[in-house]
Design a protein around this motif. Sequence first.
Motif, short mmCIF file in Angstrom:
data_model
loop_
_atom_site.label_atom_id
_atom_site.label_comp_id
_atom_site.label_asym_id
_atom_site.label_seq_id
_atom_site.Cartn_x
_atom_site.Cartn_y
_atom_site.Cartn_z
N ALA A 259 4.33 -31.04 23.26
CA ALA A 259 4.45 -31.11 21.80
C ALA A 259 4.79 -29.73 21.28
O ALA A 259 4.06 -28.76 21.55
N VAL A 260 5.91 -29.62 20.57
CA VAL A 260 6.33 -28.35 19.96
C VAL A 260 6.24 -28.53 18.46
O VAL A 260 6.92 -29.37 17.88
N SER B 256 9.73 -22.76 26.24
CA SER B 256 9.54 -21.33 26.01
C SER B 256 8.99 -21.07 24.61
O SER B 256 8.86 -19.93 24.19
N SER B 257 8.64 -22.14 23.89
CA SER B 257 8.15 -22.01 22.53
C SER B 257 6.75 -21.42 22.50
O SER B 257 5.89 -21.75 23.32
N GLU B 258 6.51 -20.57 21.51
CA GLU B 258 5.18 -19.99 21.31
C GLU B 258 4.23 -20.98 20.66
O GLU B 258 3.03 -20.73 20.59
N VAL B 259 4.76 -22.10 20.15
CA VAL B 259 3.93 -23.09 19.47
C VAL B 259 4.00 -24.43 20.19
O VAL B 259 3.91 -25.49 19.57
N GLY B 260 4.16 -24.38 21.50
CA GLY B 260 4.21 -25.60 22.28
C GLY B 260 2.98 -25.77 23.16
O GLY B 260 2.38 -24.79 23.61
N GLU B 261 2.59 -27.00 23.39
CA GLU B 261 1.48 -27.30 24.30
C GLU B 261 1.90 -28.44 25.22
O GLU B 261 2.44 -29.44 24.77
N THR B 262 1.65 -28.25 26.50
CA THR B 262 2.08 -29.21 27.50
C THR B 262 0.88 -29.79 28.23
O THR B 262 -0.04 -29.06 28.63
N ALA B 263 0.89 -31.11 28.39
CA ALA B 263 -0.13 -31.80 29.18
C ALA B 263 0.53 -32.35 30.44
O ALA B 263 1.60 -32.95 30.38
N TYR B 264 -0.11 -32.11 31.58
CA TYR B 264 0.30 -32.70 32.85
C TYR B 264 -0.75 -33.74 33.24
O TYR B 264 -1.95 -33.43 33.26
N THR B 265 -0.30 -34.94 33.55
CA THR B 265 -1.22 -36.00 33.97
C THR B 265 -0.76 -36.56 35.30
O THR B 265 0.37 -37.04 35.42
N ALA B 266 -1.63 -36.49 36.30
CA ALA B 266 -1.32 -37.00 37.64
C ALA B 266 -2.11 -38.27 37.90
O ALA B 266 -3.26 -38.41 37.46
N PHE B 267 -1.47 -39.19 38.65
CA PHE B 267 -2.12 -40.48 38.92
C PHE B 267 -1.53 -41.09 40.18
O PHE B 267 -0.34 -40.96 40.46
N VAL C 185 -5.83 -37.46 36.37
CA VAL C 185 -6.30 -36.08 36.19
C VAL C 185 -5.35 -35.39 35.23
O VAL C 185 -4.12 -35.49 35.39
N THR C 186 -5.88 -34.69 34.24
CA THR C 186 -5.05 -34.06 33.21
C THR C 186 -5.40 -32.60 33.05
O THR C 186 -6.57 -32.22 33.14
N THR C 187 -4.38 -31.78 32.82
CA THR C 187 -4.59 -30.38 32.47
C THR C 187 -3.55 -30.00 31.43
O THR C 187 -2.50 -30.64 31.32
N THR C 188 -3.83 -28.98 30.62
CA THR C 188 -2.91 -28.57 29.57
C THR C 188 -2.64 -27.07 29.64
O THR C 188 -3.44 -26.31 30.20
N THR C 189 -1.51 -26.66 29.07
CA THR C 189 -1.18 -25.24 28.95
C THR C 189 -0.41 -25.02 27.66
O THR C 189 0.38 -25.88 27.25
N ASP C 190 -0.64 -23.89 27.02
CA ASP C 190 0.15 -23.52 25.84
C ASP C 190 0.96 -22.25 26.10
O ASP C 190 1.46 -21.61 25.17
N SER C 191 1.11 -21.89 27.36
CA SER C 191 1.84 -20.69 27.71
C SER C 191 3.35 -20.89 27.57
O SER C 191 3.89 -21.87 28.11
N PRO C 192 4.06 -19.99 26.89
CA PRO C 192 5.52 -20.11 26.81
C PRO C 192 6.20 -19.74 28.12
O PRO C 192 7.41 -19.92 28.27
N ASP C 193 5.43 -19.22 29.05
CA ASP C 193 5.96 -18.84 30.37
C ASP C 193 5.51 -19.80 31.46
O ASP C 193 5.60 -19.47 32.65
N ALA C 194 5.05 -20.98 31.08
CA ALA C 194 4.62 -21.94 32.09
C ALA C 194 5.77 -22.23 33.05
O ALA C 194 6.89 -22.50 32.61
N PRO C 195 5.53 -22.16 34.35
CA PRO C 195 6.63 -22.29 35.31
C PRO C 195 6.96 -23.72 35.65
O PRO C 195 6.24 -24.66 35.28
N GLY D 114 9.18 -31.18 18.23
CA GLY D 114 9.17 -32.59 18.58
C GLY D 114 8.30 -32.86 19.79
O GLY D 114 7.50 -32.02 20.22
N LEU D 115 8.44 -34.05 20.34
CA LEU D 115 7.68 -34.48 21.50
C LEU D 115 8.65 -34.66 22.67
O LEU D 115 9.60 -35.42 22.58
N LEU D 116 8.39 -33.92 23.75
CA LEU D 116 9.24 -33.96 24.94
C LEU D 116 8.45 -34.58 26.08
O LEU D 116 7.36 -34.10 26.42
N GLY D 117 8.97 -35.64 26.67
CA GLY D 117 8.27 -36.29 27.76
C GLY D 117 9.16 -36.47 28.96
O GLY D 117 10.37 -36.71 28.84
#
Length: 530
Positions: free
Chosen positions: A173-174, A55-66, A142-152, A181-184
Amino acid sequence: MKRTMMSLIGVAVALAAVSGVAAVAAPDGGTGEKAGTGTRLPVQRSALLCPAPTSSEVGETAYTAFAPKGAAAGADTKKGTAQLLPAGTVKDAGGDQGKGKNGKGSKGGKGKTGGADPAGSQVLPPPDTKPVVPLRQAGTPVTTTTDSPDAPALVGSADGTLAPGWTVQQTTAVAAGSGRGLLGLGCTAPDTTFWFPGVSTATDRQDYVHLTNPDPVPAVVDLELLGKDGSLAGSAGEDITVPPHTTVPVLLSTLTTAPTTNASLHVVAREGRVGAAVQATDSKLGSDWLPAAADPSPSVVLPGIPKDATSVRLVALAPGQADADLKVQLATPTGLITPAGLETLHLKSGMTTAVDLKDVTKGEAGSLVLTPSGGDAKAPVAAALRVTRGKGDKQEMAFIPATRPVEKRATAADNGAKGSTLSLVAPEKGKDAKVKVTASAGSGGGTPVTKTYTVKGGTTLDVAPPRPQGLKGSYALTVEPEPGSGPVYAARMLERPQGGVPAFTVQTLPDDRGSVVVPTAGQKLSVLTD
């Protein structure tokens, strides 16, 4: 009573209920490898769930599928599909997520997509229904990213040739704040029971368990917190309803009147099934995901403790009716050793025990190995490690739960040109492991590379993994024991420093269970029915 016969197809369906849907064909048709009294075939459907990332306003999430290339070779060769869709979210109108009437947890909703339910919670629909990281072919991430604090949260499935070994890595990454920190997390398959040693309800931690329902019917979940004396005082987490295709975050400190630093969480879906993961945030040590530990077992392995770990804490419990006495060993690069002052560990039934191992690795890679200390007692054990790197206000934490061995294949996605470390441990002395590690093509280009490693029995091997030639983007690693190899366990660490903080996360690599064993053609099993 009447006697009926269960055919091969019936057996395959029973197996598929556990491991996915198998392609059913005659064993002599070249569709799979012979395995004992049956034939091992790739699954034809897999399901994965990813919790809401931050829910952080300064976080970015990457999703990688394989999905590994050639994983379904010889089976149903129809083109497969693999994708995730956004889930709805239950938020409590009163501000205590997951805590409903009489403190017994949020009742969720009745599958509505908006509005308040009788317990005062609100079911919020997903922001959109656009698929996330849809995979079209095996062998290339395949990778996509989002920086939305409301990412579901995300729910999804893979079928056909993309189902065996389908993996999705969620890395966040927040940059600042208490959750920095880094959350995986490797997105998980739905199930009915989970153990989380290492949770906390102390004032310096905020631990949320995220419960996600992938199915079109509600799930009903019970939560139990166990401390050093057993069930925590005032613990109340029964009858939590998780609506269809929805996630419910529950703040663990709202379930008990006894703040506890070292506890274990037991999640049980009494109706339906869910995915579960704990997001832990420490006021000094940052945040990360605590995945569920492997099913309780008499012997457990916790692989991949970083060589520069400044603090390691073991949290364990014996969830059965009997106490457990364990021999504690560290598998180092040169062999098994006993940590100073901790030759054995006694676990009381139903009670959580925590042991600070401090800087147990002493500058060398290591993996913790817990085995019965003697006699016939073999009580099952669940365990996890909290690992810290750095010093002072530049510390970062991650978690390593006990994991299953790699029997056929395991996969780790979202590796970059640098910052990845692969840990392989052969926990049994005298039983060397020989492992083939393949670096896939990159998400933006590159040629796969394969390298074979030998891990001496009783040791841990830390390596910078192979990297595809001409790498562009991120890539995946597949770990496959060679025929005749001894038991092997694996973990992958990602490092992405943030302003002097050694931000990192560790993912264990259990077997992907991408195949099932189907009895040989013509084999009949008699069952009695009323």
